[in-house]
Structure formats: structure tokens, C-alpha cells
Design a protein around this motif. Structure first.
Motif, mmCIF file in Angstrom:
data_model
loop_
_atom_site.group_PDB
_atom_site.id
_atom_site.type_symbol
_atom_site.label_atom_id
_atom_site.label_comp_id
_atom_site.label_asym_id
_atom_site.label_seq_id
_atom_site.Cartn_x
_atom_site.Cartn_y
_atom_site.Cartn_z
ATOM 1 N N THR A 1 9.695 -4.919 -13.094
ATOM 2 C CA THR A 1 9.221 -3.703 -12.452
ATOM 3 C C THR A 1 8.076 -4.020 -11.500
ATOM 4 N N GLY A 2 8.262 -3.659 -10.246
ATOM 5 C CA GLY A 2 7.220 -3.843 -9.233
ATOM 6 C C GLY A 2 7.172 -2.624 -8.329
ATOM 7 N N TRP A 3 6.360 -2.704 -7.251
ATOM 8 C CA TRP A 3 6.203 -1.524 -6.411
ATOM 9 C C TRP A 3 5.701 -1.882 -5.016
ATOM 10 N N VAL A 4 5.962 -0.945 -4.113
ATOM 11 C CA VAL A 4 5.398 -0.936 -2.764
ATOM 12 C C VAL A 4 4.582 0.348 -2.645
ATOM 13 N N ALA A 5 3.348 0.234 -2.146
ATOM 14 C CA ALA A 5 2.505 1.407 -1.943
ATOM 15 C C ALA A 5 1.860 1.312 -0.568
ATOM 16 N N SER A 6 1.714 2.452 0.089
ATOM 17 C CA SER A 6 1.106 2.463 1.423
ATOM 18 C C SER A 6 0.362 3.763 1.657
ATOM 19 N N ARG A 7 -0.670 3.688 2.488
ATOM 20 C CA ARG A 7 -1.370 4.885 2.932
ATOM 21 C C ARG A 7 -0.574 5.644 3.995
ATOM 22 N N ASN A 8 0.425 4.983 4.582
ATOM 23 C CA ASN A 8 1.211 5.576 5.652
ATOM 24 C C ASN A 8 2.563 6.009 5.108
#
Length: 391
Positions: free
Chosen positions: A233-240
Motif C-alpha cells: 500500500t502506497g500513495w500519491v499526494a499533491s497540493r494541486n
């Protein structure tokens, strides 16, 4: 790693904190009476579930990324992926096209520069300086950027050195990137495993999402700092939010969704009732084992040199003899054959310029690290002088 780790008696190439079972994970919960069967909803139908990731898991990640910043990170700005390796690939696949230019912090996990190159991007390596505690030079960074630079890739904390890009340098990078409208991605898979620096230190590095620039991306996973590599389990996170949408479109062709069961385990681990004890266990494990490794380096300082890691689970140690680097690949193969101790040759894993370097993973179980270093000590006394050196 694939070739040798299954036969290693003492795996000190491992980059994850010593992995735990579900029963062990439950023991870190501050709730009374919690059982392993409470983590998973056995009544739930096993369909695709929430396509972009469970609300519970993304909610916990949002809370972690929103801590001590003025603007909370929306839950919808997070995508769940099957591991950080998949998260990184998704970002590259979604954002890069042939002819784009990428600047990548180096040395680092090969995926971070090889995948962009495989997609047709031109990649420049921003090299850390081993004689300056592995800090890269900011002026050199600026000289690498050109009018086609689409993405800056960081690895903080850094694999293989265990060092950090400090807060002041991160601010310089962000200011420069923002003035040139360049996206900054930071692989933060070893965050928040800090054991040689604390949030009280002036240069403690915040997450890339905490620096006030919209076009930033963080990737992470449950594997390294959280000792749960098996749940993928992993993730991508962004302010945009637009960046997340671009990733989501590409994701439809590669992932669909991530296992509901895995996400339930991850959500339990990152819950406020569990995360503090789990991280405390892993930080203390890293501290204890790093002391063992430091004693080994000091005892063999006529052959070994390093910059002691301050974060993560890996150290990059240079082995020399008569002023020349040893052949690290032969060194690692011979050590494993004769002692069962495994670590990774630096020039084989991270680039030919790192002759004599080996990456040691020191966050496995303490008895494995201790016994492995003892076997390595015996090898150094009896066999080291017979190893070939590089010209």
C-alpha cells in the motif's frame, strides 16, 4: 536483491524496518481489547471498493500531511497505489512526455531517474557530495534546469545515504521551482523515520507538501517506516488537484483500485491510536541497530568511511584498501558466500562512480544485524586483504 536475499542468512541489505505481523500490529494499538479480526471487515463484499482509495486511509493520510500547516490537504488530493514504486511510476507516466527534462537528486533509487528516461525524458542528475555530508550544491542544481525542465525529483530522506535535504535547502528549491513553474516531486518513502534529527532542530525537513507551493507531489508507502511491506500500500499526494486528476486518468489503465483488505490494515496502522507506538518501535529499532553499525565502522576505520545516517534505514559505506576502493561486487558476493551476510554493492546498485561503496540496511531485527556484523568482523580479519581493488 532478488538473486541473493532468499539465500542470505543475515540480510543487512533489507531497506524496510523489520516487518511485523498483523498480531504484532494490533499490539501497538492504544485501544483496549483490540483483536486482529477487528482490523478487517469480514462482512464487506470484495469488489473494487472505493476506486481512488478508502476514505478511512486517505483521511488518516490527510491528517498526517495537514499537521502543523495552515492549509489542510483535502482527502481528494490523495490517490492510493499498490506501493510507492507504483506511485512513482504513476506520476512519471502521467506527467512526462518525450522531450521533457527532469532533474533528479542522486544517488537514489534507480527508478527515480531510469523510468523518466524510459519515457523519453532527458534526465540530469543533481549529485550529492560525499565530502559534504551528502549535501548537493544548490548553484549546481540551478545550472541543471533549462527551459524544458518539467519535473524536479527529490528523495528525502535519501536512499542509500540516510541523509536529508535540510529545511533551508528545500525552501530554496521550492522558491526556484515556483518562479519557473516547475513541478517538484519528493519520494518520501522513508519519512517519518528520523532518528538523528528531531522536529525541534532548525533544519528538520518538512514534507514537500508543507512548503506553500501548489505544484508539489509526495509519494510514500507502508513498507519502510511502517514495517508493513507485505500489504503493498502506497500513495500519491499533491497540493494541486489537477495533478491528481492527471494521475487518476493514467491510473485507470494500470491499477483500477487497491485491495480493500490491505487498505484496512494500512488505515489501522496510521490511525491515531496505533501510529505513535508503531513509529516509536521502528525509530528505536533504527537507533539501536545504527549504534551497532557505528561501532563496526569505528573499529574498522582504516578500511571504512561514511557519513552517519540521520534518517531512514540505509547507510552508504565506502570500503578501501591501500588507498583504493575495493571491488564492491566481489566483496558482497564473497561475503555472502562465506558468511551468509548480504549487503548491496554501491556501484552495481547506484552507478559506476560509487566504486567501493556498499549499502547496508540496518533496520532488520537487531539480532540479525548484530550477528551479521559479527560475521562480517571475522571476514574483515581473515579474508579482507585478499579482495581485489579498483584502479
Amino acid at each position: 536483491m532478488d538473486k541473493y536475499e532468499t539465500t542470505a542468512k543475515y540480510n543487512i541489505a533489507e531497506t524496510c524496518c523489520a516487518s511485523i505481523s498483523i498480531d504484532e500490529l494490533v499490539s501497538f494499538s492504544e485501544k483496549d481489547g483490540v483483536k486482529a479480526t477487528d482490523i478487517i471487515d469480514f462482512s464487506a463484499i470484495q469488489n473494487y471498493g472505493e476506486i481512488r482509495g478508502s476514505a478511512s486511509l486517505r483521511g488518516h493520510l490527510s491528517r498526517l500531511y495537514s499537521s502543523k500547516v495552515g492549509t489542510p490537504l483535502p482527502v481528494d488530493n490523495i490517490l492510493i497505489q499498490p506501493g510507492a514504486i507504483s506511485a512513482n511510476f504513476l506520476v512519471f507516466n502521467a506527467l512526462l512526455s518525450p522531450g521533457d527534462h527532469v532533474v533528479c537528486h542522486y544517488p537514489t533509487y534507480q527508478q527515480l531517474y531510469s523510468v523518466p528516461a524510459s519515457l523519453g525524458a532527458d534526465v540530469s542528475l543533481w549529485k550529492s557530495k560525499p565530502d559534504n555530508k551528502w549535501l548537493p550544491d544548490f548553484d549546481e542544481f540551478k545550472s541543471l534546469v533549462n527551459e524544458k525542465t518539467k519535473l524536479i525529483v527529490l528523495n528525502n530522506p535519501q536512499n542509500p545515504t540516510g541523509q536529508i535535504l535540510p529545511k533551508s535547502l528545500l525552501h530554496k528549491i521550492i522558491e526556484f521551482a515556483e518562479s519557473n513553474n516547475i513541478i517538484v516531486m519528493s519520494d518520501e518513502v522513508y519519512r517519518p523515520l528520523f532518528h538523528g534529527t528531531t522536529p525541534m532542530d532548525a533544519e528538520f525537513p518538512p514534507s514537500i507538501l508543507s512548503l506553500g507551493y501548489k505544484n508539489t507531489i509526495a509519494t510514500g508507502s507502508m513498507s519502510k517506516a511502517y514495517a508493513l511491506a507485505g500489504i503493498r500500500t502506497g500513495w500519491v499526494a499533491s497540493r494541486n488537484a489537477d495533478i491528481i486528476e492527471q494521475c487518476a486518468v493514467a491510473r485507470d489503465y494500470t491499477t483500477i483500485s487497491v485491495s480493500q483488505l490491505d487498505q484496512q490494515v494500512a488505515a489501522f496502522a496510521l490511525s491515531p491510536e496505533t501510529i505513535h507506538r508503531l513509529l516509536s518501535r521502528n525509530i528505536q529499532l533504527a537507533k539501536t541497530n545504527l549504534e551497532l553499525l557505528e561501532r563496526f565502522v569505528i573499529k574498522h576505520d582504516e578500511y571504512c568511511s561514511w557519513t552517519k545516517p540521520v534518517a531512514g534505514t540505509t547507510a552508504f559505506i565506502k570500503f578501501e584498501r591501500d588507498g583504493k576502493p575495493v571491488d564492491a561486487k566481489v566483496f558482497c558476493e564473497t561475503v555472502q558466500e562465506k558468511t551468509g551476510v548480504m549487503f548491496l554493492p554501491g556501484d552495481f546498485g547506484f552507478g559506476e562512480e560509487w566504486k567501493g561503496y556498499v549499502r547496508v540496511g540496518y533496520a532488520n531485527k537487531t539480532e540479525i544485524v548484530k550477528d551479521g556484523l559479527e560475521e562480517l568482523r571475522k571476514f574483515m580479519r581473515k579474508e579482507y586483504d585478499d579482495l581485489p581493488v579498483c584502479d
